[in-house]
Motif scaffolding. Structure first.
Motif, PDB file in Angstrom:
ATOM      1  N   PRO A  55      21.817  59.931 -24.512  1.00  0.00           N
ATOM      2  CA  PRO A  55      20.846  59.392 -23.696  1.00  0.00           C
ATOM      3  C   PRO A  55      21.508  58.230 -22.543  1.00  0.00           C
ATOM      4  N   PHE A  56      20.677  58.147 -21.480  1.00  0.00           N
ATOM      5  CA  PHE A  56      20.977  57.033 -20.758  1.00  0.00           C
ATOM      6  C   PHE A  56      20.706  55.679 -21.022  1.00  0.00           C
ATOM      7  N   ASP A  57      21.696  54.966 -20.783  1.00  0.00           N
ATOM      8  CA  ASP A  57      21.648  53.484 -21.344  1.00  0.00           C
ATOM      9  C   ASP A  57      22.182  52.659 -20.067  1.00  0.00           C
ATOM     10  N   LEU A  58      21.465  51.876 -19.337  1.00  0.00           N
ATOM     11  CA  LEU A  58      21.716  51.275 -18.243  1.00  0.00           C
ATOM     12  C   LEU A  58      22.947  50.043 -18.527  1.00  0.00           C
ATOM     13  N   ALA A  59      22.837  49.544 -19.667  1.00  0.00           N
ATOM     14  CA  ALA A  59      23.891  48.342 -20.122  1.00  0.00           C
ATOM     15  C   ALA A  59      25.155  48.864 -20.119  1.00  0.00           C
ATOM     16  N   THR A  60      25.174  50.294 -20.837  1.00  0.00           N
ATOM     17  CA  THR A  60      26.574  50.819 -21.057  1.00  0.00           C
ATOM     18  C   THR A  60      27.066  51.152 -19.457  1.00  0.00           C
ATOM     19  N   VAL A  61      26.469  51.821 -18.973  1.00  0.00           N
ATOM     20  CA  VAL A  61      26.809  52.166 -17.331  1.00  0.00           C
ATOM     21  C   VAL A  61      27.208  50.770 -16.630  1.00  0.00           C
ATOM     22  N   GLN A  62      26.426  49.901 -16.612  1.00  0.00           N
ATOM     23  CA  GLN A  62      26.787  48.483 -16.208  1.00  0.00           C
ATOM     24  C   GLN A  62      28.235  47.891 -16.829  1.00  0.00           C
ATOM     25  N   ALA A  63      28.255  47.975 -17.855  1.00  0.00           N
ATOM     26  CA  ALA A  63      29.429  47.416 -18.317  1.00  0.00           C
ATOM     27  C   ALA A  63      30.750  48.250 -17.925  1.00  0.00           C
ATOM     28  N   ALA A  64      30.488  49.670 -17.905  1.00  0.00           N
ATOM     29  CA  ALA A  64      31.778  50.392 -17.288  1.00  0.00           C
ATOM     30  C   ALA A  64      31.852  50.081 -15.761  1.00  0.00           C
ATOM     31  N   LEU A  65      30.938  49.974 -15.214  1.00  0.00           N
ATOM     32  CA  LEU A  65      31.195  49.598 -13.591  1.00  0.00           C
ATOM     33  C   LEU A  65      31.856  48.067 -13.595  1.00  0.00           C
ATOM     34  N   ASP A  66      31.464  47.445 -14.274  1.00  0.00           N
ATOM     35  CA  ASP A  66      32.172  46.079 -14.349  1.00  0.00           C
ATOM     36  C   ASP A  66      33.546  46.020 -14.880  1.00  0.00           C
ATOM     37  N   THR A  67      33.692  47.080 -15.771  1.00  0.00           N
ATOM     38  CA  THR A  67      35.476  47.049 -16.197  1.00  0.00           C
ATOM     39  C   THR A  67      35.894  47.782 -15.156  1.00  0.00           C
ATOM     40  N   TYR A  68      35.567  48.918 -14.331  1.00  0.00           N
ATOM     41  CA  TYR A  68      36.339  49.345 -13.063  1.00  0.00           C
ATOM     42  C   TYR A  68      36.346  48.405 -12.148  1.00  0.00           C
ATOM     43  N   ALA A  69      35.568  47.656 -11.767  1.00  0.00           N
ATOM     44  CA  ALA A  69      35.521  46.692 -10.715  1.00  0.00           C
ATOM     45  C   ALA A  69      36.638  45.367 -11.001  1.00  0.00           C
ATOM     46  N   LYS A  70      36.446  45.011 -12.222  1.00  0.00           N
ATOM     47  CA  LYS A  70      37.341  43.906 -12.688  1.00  0.00           C
ATOM     48  C   LYS A  70      38.803  44.433 -12.655  1.00  0.00           C
ATOM     49  N   ASN A  71      39.120  45.631 -13.360  1.00  0.00           N
ATOM     50  CA  ASN A  71      40.681  46.193 -13.558  1.00  0.00           C
ATOM     51  C   ASN A  71      41.128  46.451 -12.449  1.00  0.00           C
ATOM     52  N   ALA A  72      40.376  46.905 -11.576  1.00  0.00           N
ATOM     53  CA  ALA A  72      40.846  47.767 -10.279  1.00  0.00           C
ATOM     54  C   ALA A  72      41.295  46.624  -9.261  1.00  0.00           C
ATOM     55  N   LYS A  73      40.841  45.351  -9.399  1.00  0.00           N
ATOM     56  CA  LYS A  73      41.407  44.340  -8.586  1.00  0.00           C
ATOM     57  C   LYS A  73      42.794  43.747  -9.068  1.00  0.00           C
ATOM     58  N   VAL A  74      43.052  44.123 -10.363  1.00  0.00           N
ATOM     59  CA  VAL A  74      44.108  43.336 -10.890  1.00  0.00           C
ATOM     60  C   VAL A  74      45.312  44.547 -11.019  1.00  0.00           C
ATOM     61  N   LEU A  75      44.834  45.814 -11.273  1.00  0.00           N
ATOM     62  CA  LEU A  75      46.046  46.804 -11.215  1.00  0.00           C
ATOM     63  C   LEU A  75      46.980  47.011 -10.431  1.00  0.00           C
ATOM     64  N   PRO A  76      46.499  47.070  -8.922  1.00  0.00           N
ATOM     65  CA  PRO A  76      47.703  47.014  -7.964  1.00  0.00           C
ATOM     66  C   PRO A  76      48.966  46.162  -8.127  1.00  0.00           C
ATOM     67  N   THR A  77      48.902  45.022  -8.720  1.00  0.00           N
ATOM     68  CA  THR A  77      49.730  44.028  -9.114  1.00  0.00           C
ATOM     69  C   THR A  77      50.632  44.232 -10.014  1.00  0.00           C
ATOM     70  N   LEU A  78      50.188  45.350 -10.828  1.00  0.00           N
ATOM     71  CA  LEU A  78      50.696  45.643 -12.258  1.00  0.00           C
ATOM     72  C   LEU A  78      51.699  46.813 -12.200  1.00  0.00           C
ATOM     73  N   PHE A  79      52.019  47.202 -10.655  1.00  0.00           N
ATOM     74  CA  PHE A  79      52.919  48.255 -10.291  1.00  0.00           C
ATOM     75  C   PHE A  79      54.088  47.715  -9.463  1.00  0.00           C
ATOM     76  N   PRO A  80      54.845  46.669  -9.827  1.00  0.00           N
ATOM     77  CA  PRO A  80      55.880  46.171  -8.979  1.00  0.00           C
ATOM     78  C   PRO A  80      56.835  47.057  -8.876  1.00  0.00           C
TER      79      PRO A  80
END
Length: 148
Positions: A55-80
């Motif tokens: 079933p659709f759960d908005l909180a789970t979707v928002q948590a996933a999107l927050d994870t993507y946004a947060k980690n995507a900002k850091v990941l480029p620095t982790l491929f030196p």
């Protein structure tokens, strides 16, 4: 005698620096793998929603999107430079050969996730917006990750 001590000290220092670099590279690989695994963990329940298996759960979707946004900002620095390719990583040489393109994909993922977070308010808007966000993942996997 003092010349031998000087040479021994220099060799010891170089060895210590080299060992530190190896440990740092191992740490950066582990750190990026942890963040990428967080993407997978966040995506699994949401993928079930997209397929109609959960079933659709908005909180789970928002948590996933927050994870993507947060980690995507850091990941480029982790491929030196020098942190792959290698036996402990699935990153292809293209990561470093096309670094600007690779980094831009993470920027697009962060931007798309943030925009989708604002746009998704119900199941219909979820189904309209979320697939575009995860397409970024497929693009990166196709170009920059070894096939399993």
């Amino acid at each position: 005698m003092s010349r031998r001590l000087t040479i021994a000290a220099a060799v010891a220092m170089i060895s210590a620096v080299a060992a530190t670099a190896v440990v740092a590279q191992t740490d950066v690989v582990k750190e990026r793998q942890t963040l990428l695994k967080e993407f997978g963990s966040a995506t699994r329940p949401v993928a079930g929603m997209l397929r109609g298996q959960a079933p659709f759960d908005l909180a789970t979707v928002q948590a996933a999107l927050d994870t993507y946004a947060k980690n995507a900002k850091v990941l480029p620095t982790l491929f030196p430079e020098g942190s792959g390719p290698g036996p402990n990583t699935e990153a292809l040489p293209a990561v470093w050969q096309k670094k600007a393109e690779f980094d831009a994909l993470f920027g697009k993922l962060a931007s798309d996730a943030t925009a989708a977070r604002a746009a998704i308010t119900d199941e219909a808007s979820f189904k309209a917006n979320f697939p575009g966000v995860v397409r970024n993942c497929g693009t990166c996997h196709d170009t920059f990750r070894q096939k399993k």
